[in-house]
Design a protein around this motif. Structure first.
Motif, PDB file in Angstrom:
ATOM      1  N   UNK B  86     -22.106 -22.688   3.445  1.00  0.00           N
ATOM      2  CA  UNK B  86     -20.922 -22.404   4.271  1.00  0.00           C
ATOM      3  C   UNK B  86     -19.646 -22.282   3.422  1.00  0.00           C
ATOM      4  N   UNK B  87     -18.944 -21.177   3.598  1.00  0.00           N
ATOM      5  CA  UNK B  87     -17.712 -20.952   2.836  1.00  0.00           C
ATOM      6  C   UNK B  87     -16.797 -20.024   3.624  1.00  0.00           C
ATOM      7  N   UNK B  88     -15.548 -19.920   3.177  1.00  0.00           N
ATOM      8  CA  UNK B  88     -14.605 -18.964   3.785  1.00  0.00           C
ATOM      9  C   UNK B  88     -13.964 -18.139   2.670  1.00  0.00           C
ATOM     10  N   UNK B  89     -13.469 -16.957   3.058  1.00  0.00           N
ATOM     11  CA  UNK B  89     -12.635 -16.144   2.170  1.00  0.00           C
ATOM     12  C   UNK B  89     -11.253 -16.117   2.818  1.00  0.00           C
ATOM     13  N   UNK B  90     -10.269 -16.840   2.255  1.00  0.00           N
ATOM     14  CA  UNK B  90      -8.966 -16.895   2.925  1.00  0.00           C
ATOM     15  C   UNK B  90      -8.220 -15.562   2.987  1.00  0.00           C
ATOM     16  N   UNK B  91      -8.616 -14.596   2.154  1.00  0.00           N
ATOM     17  CA  UNK B  91      -7.844 -13.346   2.115  1.00  0.00           C
ATOM     18  C   UNK B  91      -8.695 -12.094   2.297  1.00  0.00           C
ATOM     19  N   UNK B  92      -9.900 -12.214   2.902  1.00  0.00           N
ATOM     20  CA  UNK B  92     -10.710 -10.999   3.027  1.00  0.00           C
ATOM     21  C   UNK B  92     -11.761 -11.089   4.123  1.00  0.00           C
ATOM     22  N   UNK B  93     -12.039  -9.933   4.703  1.00  0.00           N
ATOM     23  CA  UNK B  93     -13.194  -9.743   5.571  1.00  0.00           C
ATOM     24  C   UNK B  93     -14.325  -9.293   4.658  1.00  0.00           C
ATOM     25  N   UNK B  94     -15.571  -9.686   4.990  1.00  0.00           N
ATOM     26  CA  UNK B  94     -16.710  -9.334   4.143  1.00  0.00           C
ATOM     27  C   UNK B  94     -17.674  -8.453   4.913  1.00  0.00           C
ATOM     28  N   UNK B  95     -18.186  -7.433   4.243  1.00  0.00           N
ATOM     29  CA  UNK B  95     -19.223  -6.600   4.837  1.00  0.00           C
ATOM     30  C   UNK B  95     -20.444  -6.721   3.933  1.00  0.00           C
ATOM     31  N   UNK B  96     -21.612  -7.038   4.548  1.00  0.00           N
ATOM     32  CA  UNK B  96     -22.828  -7.279   3.774  1.00  0.00           C
ATOM     33  C   UNK B  96     -23.877  -6.246   4.166  1.00  0.00           C
ATOM     34  N   UNK B  97     -24.436  -5.563   3.161  1.00  0.00           N
ATOM     35  CA  UNK B  97     -25.504  -4.589   3.391  1.00  0.00           C
ATOM     36  C   UNK B  97     -26.767  -5.171   2.762  1.00  0.00           C
ATOM     37  N   UNK B  98     -27.813  -5.380   3.592  1.00  0.00           N
ATOM     38  CA  UNK B  98     -29.047  -5.976   3.062  1.00  0.00           C
ATOM     39  C   UNK B  98     -29.968  -4.870   2.548  1.00  0.00           C
ATOM     40  N   UNK B  99     -30.297  -4.932   1.259  1.00  0.00           N
ATOM     41  CA  UNK B  99     -31.118  -3.877   0.658  1.00  0.00           C
ATOM     42  C   UNK B  99     -32.596  -4.252   0.601  1.00  0.00           C
ATOM     43  N   UNK B 100     -32.890  -5.552   0.492  1.00  0.00           N
ATOM     44  CA  UNK B 100     -34.277  -6.009   0.463  1.00  0.00           C
ATOM     45  C   UNK B 100     -34.364  -7.414   1.026  1.00  0.00           C
ATOM     46  N   UNK B 101     -35.475  -7.714   1.726  1.00  0.00           N
ATOM     47  CA  UNK B 101     -35.720  -9.072   2.188  1.00  0.00           C
ATOM     48  C   UNK B 101     -35.234  -9.344   3.599  1.00  0.00           C
ATOM     49  N   UNK B 102     -35.162 -10.631   3.940  1.00  0.00           N
ATOM     50  CA  UNK B 102     -34.814 -11.087   5.296  1.00  0.00           C
ATOM     51  C   UNK B 102     -33.827 -12.238   5.184  1.00  0.00           C
ATOM     52  N   UNK B 103     -32.695 -12.120   5.822  1.00  0.00           N
ATOM     53  CA  UNK B 103     -31.672 -13.172   5.746  1.00  0.00           C
ATOM     54  C   UNK B 103     -31.271 -13.630   7.144  1.00  0.00           C
ATOM     55  N   UNK B 118     -24.901 -15.698  15.018  1.00  0.00           N
ATOM     56  CA  UNK B 118     -25.814 -15.509  13.888  1.00  0.00           C
ATOM     57  C   UNK B 118     -26.878 -14.470  14.193  1.00  0.00           C
ATOM     58  N   UNK B 119     -27.526 -13.982  13.173  1.00  0.00           N
ATOM     59  CA  UNK B 119     -28.511 -12.918  13.339  1.00  0.00           C
ATOM     60  C   UNK B 119     -29.451 -12.909  12.143  1.00  0.00           C
ATOM     61  N   UNK B 120     -30.703 -12.525  12.384  1.00  0.00           N
ATOM     62  CA  UNK B 120     -31.646 -12.330  11.290  1.00  0.00           C
ATOM     63  C   UNK B 120     -31.538 -10.874  10.858  1.00  0.00           C
ATOM     64  N   UNK B 121     -31.264 -10.663   9.579  1.00  0.00           N
ATOM     65  CA  UNK B 121     -31.105  -9.293   9.069  1.00  0.00           C
ATOM     66  C   UNK B 121     -32.336  -8.878   8.286  1.00  0.00           C
ATOM     67  N   UNK B 122     -32.687  -7.598   8.432  1.00  0.00           N
ATOM     68  CA  UNK B 122     -33.762  -7.007   7.638  1.00  0.00           C
ATOM     69  C   UNK B 122     -33.191  -5.853   6.814  1.00  0.00           C
ATOM     70  N   UNK B 123     -34.023  -5.270   5.991  1.00  0.00           N
ATOM     71  CA  UNK B 123     -33.608  -4.169   5.113  1.00  0.00           C
ATOM     72  C   UNK B 123     -32.861  -3.077   5.877  1.00  0.00           C
ATOM     73  N   UNK B 124     -31.700  -2.694   5.381  1.00  0.00           N
ATOM     74  CA  UNK B 124     -30.930  -1.628   6.015  1.00  0.00           C
ATOM     75  C   UNK B 124     -29.922  -2.128   7.035  1.00  0.00           C
TER      76      UNK B 124
END
Lengths: 195, 195, 195, 195, 195, 195
Positions: B86-103, B118-124
């Motif tokens: 668990x963490x925060x970015x005080x000065x930014x929004x983050x966009x995450x693109x999952x290329x491999x695996x399951x998060x 929350x959500x389970x992400x898959x490739x793409x």
């Protein structure tokens, strides 16, 4: 957990502490009003007709009775050993003016240093907590403490760390949290039950 | 604690993901360079002579070897069951693109609701974490996971919650933390020794 | 002219890639909704009640079927030799992540240099196109290409150069265009008939 | 190609037409000066010592001899049938005051409409071209025309469409351009030789 | 004319009350330092190395001896019947916390209404003066008054109306001023001699 | 007092001179319209449907008959020896283009210098008045003067100094003003009766 009395007083001074996050003013001032149509959410608030503004719209007093609706300005009362636990404001810098008592205040800088910058404040002291950083206030005296806090956004937001991490709804996966906080899974589940 | 490999790759695209916190561009682009005079700190970075810009200044590849200096774009590798705590970015929004695996990814909204989204992400899959909110990623698969993360500021900042609260330097008063987190003082002192 | 399939998927993540042009956030996030009263145009969109936000509001997948309404995030499919012709986004910087295939991408800097900065991208490569500059993508491989594009504004705008110059409604004076583009007036009139 | 005389006059009124892209003023005004150390590029310019500011720093005259260095304010001279060909300013809105003559001016809106909004201006007329849109001016009278143009940024940028597309350095792939503009490849190569 | 003691105390909390006019923060905070090279004027200040920041950099006390260099935070002492005459801050909103005594404070709205919004403040009262409006404070009690004032910009600017109008250097044309203020030319010349 | 004819012409180019105070554009342009529901005040205006925009929305002429509703662009007529008395615009920088006649114009810098920066303008001259500073124009010729003024905000605001100080409603305490302006209380009361 919060032994202090948090007395937010409604001050319709929405844009008075203009923040980097607030819309720019297009009028002398915008005295915020609550828009009655609750199904519609705007990014920001509607303003009162400026011709109807009164001195009371720009005024706040630490002597006023508590009101929990105002995010911009607050009177904070601390009972002896009361605390305002670690929290962040994602959209505002905070300025705290101590009017009575003695407080230990501090904030922690971001990765990788995590430096704690703290100070004991006495009557008449002012301290500033930068936007987004984890900070806290702790009454270390035997008497009550009384402070005025101003926040630099119309909607600063508050994230109380312990509540957000261990008291979210639904709860965060306890195995994940146990690893992140290096705690026993049972301890995490106990914390999740309490918060 | 961090079982994942955090591979920040130097991409001199300082203002490329222009954020509400970054200075407005006054040039076609500003390829950030490190100012050699280390005694002087500006709010922002110096820019490379635009005439010397090359395609590599606008380019990043998840195939590149790790480099820990770039705050704007990152390749993140997760070992099986690895986590980004668990963490925060005080000065930014983050966009995450999952290329491999399951998060399993998620964030918690601010007070008073503390809703976990929350959500389970898959490739793409792509997920967005809003500025200033506490968020995390957790590899729940048996294979490695590989993601690309973009952040909306030249200097987003990272505050790892557990490190900042229990690992600050100097440490926060353990009695204060014990009360805030409803933990035994001894447990807090143990945590402070670990972080 | 556009041989690629442009699949804009509705992602209600309005402020997720906060841009210099977007209103500042006053909430944890603003999940944009379409305001039903079509006669009124606001500068920006209305937000969904934050309490009703769901994980799907922060999520996008390149596996989802196409949807042409979302300006912030897009899956772009390129047939072999397909192209995204020269265009600008007047209100956004673009970040492109190539998931499959091979693309030639590039942009041209402003007067007086008009430097072309271009690169061949392969799977896993990321490229950034600065706000307001003319840029393009071209599938130079024999296979399909698949990319994810993120734009830094809730309403980035697109100006396809050839369409805007030769396909405006009403058309621009052909004598004027012939001189500006150093083309024969007849060629200009033919182009205006095609676009 | 440009039959008009473009007379940019150095007006050190850098932030005087404060734009959404310019840094916010922290002084009464910032009279820009050129920083001598040419190896370092800042996002913005250095300011003259405010105590040394003179009236001439805030003054511009269409009667002054031409000077090609000032991006903020310009005198534009149009010979009969002279033109300012289609171009955009990626970082500024433009306001044009016609002092003498007759001009056809216009701009094209973004996708998907590409509406041409144009007007014939006479002496004393004022027209506004919104940031980032393709626009032009064309002297349709038999006499010279004289205009004053103000731009809303310290560094508005200019992208002359035909020059950027057909005159970039190195040139854009002619097969790609032929397809994008629906022109014969040979015509494209001819254009690339001219620009 | 100013019977009050204006005690500006140097508080290096440059971006602490982040204003719409200040550059956006790119660090946890920017503790301003004075750049030694006096020939160069930046729009904003240089920051101290964040690793060297101390609690004192975020702290201010009304008990500290006066210091006239800090524009962001101020202790203001009013002798009985002392006044802070009509003035504006072109780049900041002001928040005033009254710690001792009794003040009449007020501001006038812009054209065409010129409404005076005023209030008598007592100990513990807070009042807000919106950016750019003419405002004043007047000690109407027989005792001293003591206030803390915070301003929302790193460089708010002060324009004392009477000084600027009648005490400019060189003086404004007295015939012009006489007409504007409906005063006798001789009275204007007398005022210009005094200020 | 104002011997000049102030002819504000309605130009619905609300955001055309985008200012640091205006909301960021999210469309190609926002042609402001007056929202009929007068009980609700937004920070900014509603926009016309962009598809209905016409050339007239971007156009203004100094030949048009006067209209007092437009704050962004203005034709100002000065009778011989007419004046635009000392005033400030709290939310805009002003650019003035002199089309006919001769004007003495000037502005005064902020404390502590109060430098008067002034110049005599002739036909074709342009002058800039920085946001928030006290400025004026004075026709010093025997003929009429005609100027075009552009302001950098959708709602710049005007504070005419003499009116705001001596003509507020209700009046400011005359004893206070007498001291601040070093005038006899009787003179102040006379002024308050006139304004």
């Amino acid at each position: 957990m919060k032994s202090f009395l948090l007395a937010f007083v409604l001050l319709a001074l929405a844009s008075s502490l203009a923040s980097a996050f607030d819309p720019r003013p297009l009028q002398d001032f915008c005295v915020a009003i609550d828009e009655p149509k609750s199904a519609v959410f705007l990014n920001g608030k509607f303003c009162k007709d400026p011709k109807l503004a009164k001195a009371g719209d720009f005024y706040f007093s630490v002597k006023m009775p508590g009101d929990t609706n105002n995010p911009v300005a607050a009177r904070i009362d601390f009972a002896p050993y009361g605390q305002n636990p670690p929290h962040t404001h994602p959209r505002a810098t905070e300025i705290l003016v101590l009017l009575e008592g003695t407080l230990l205040v501090g904030f922690v800088t971001s990765n990788p240093n995590h430096t704690l910058i703290s100070k004991v404040l006495n009557k008449g002291d002012v301290f500033v907590f930068a936007i987004g950083l984890i900070h806290f206030q702790f009454n270390i005296g035997k008497a009550n403490a009384l402070a005025f806090a101003g926040l630099s956004s119309q909607n600063p937001g508050v994230i109380t760390i312990a509540d957000a991490v261990f008291g979210s709804n639904p709860p965060i996966n306890p195995d994940f949290l146990a690893k992140a906080f290096q705690l026993n899974v049972k301890v995490v589940k106990d914390l999740q039950a309490k918060f």
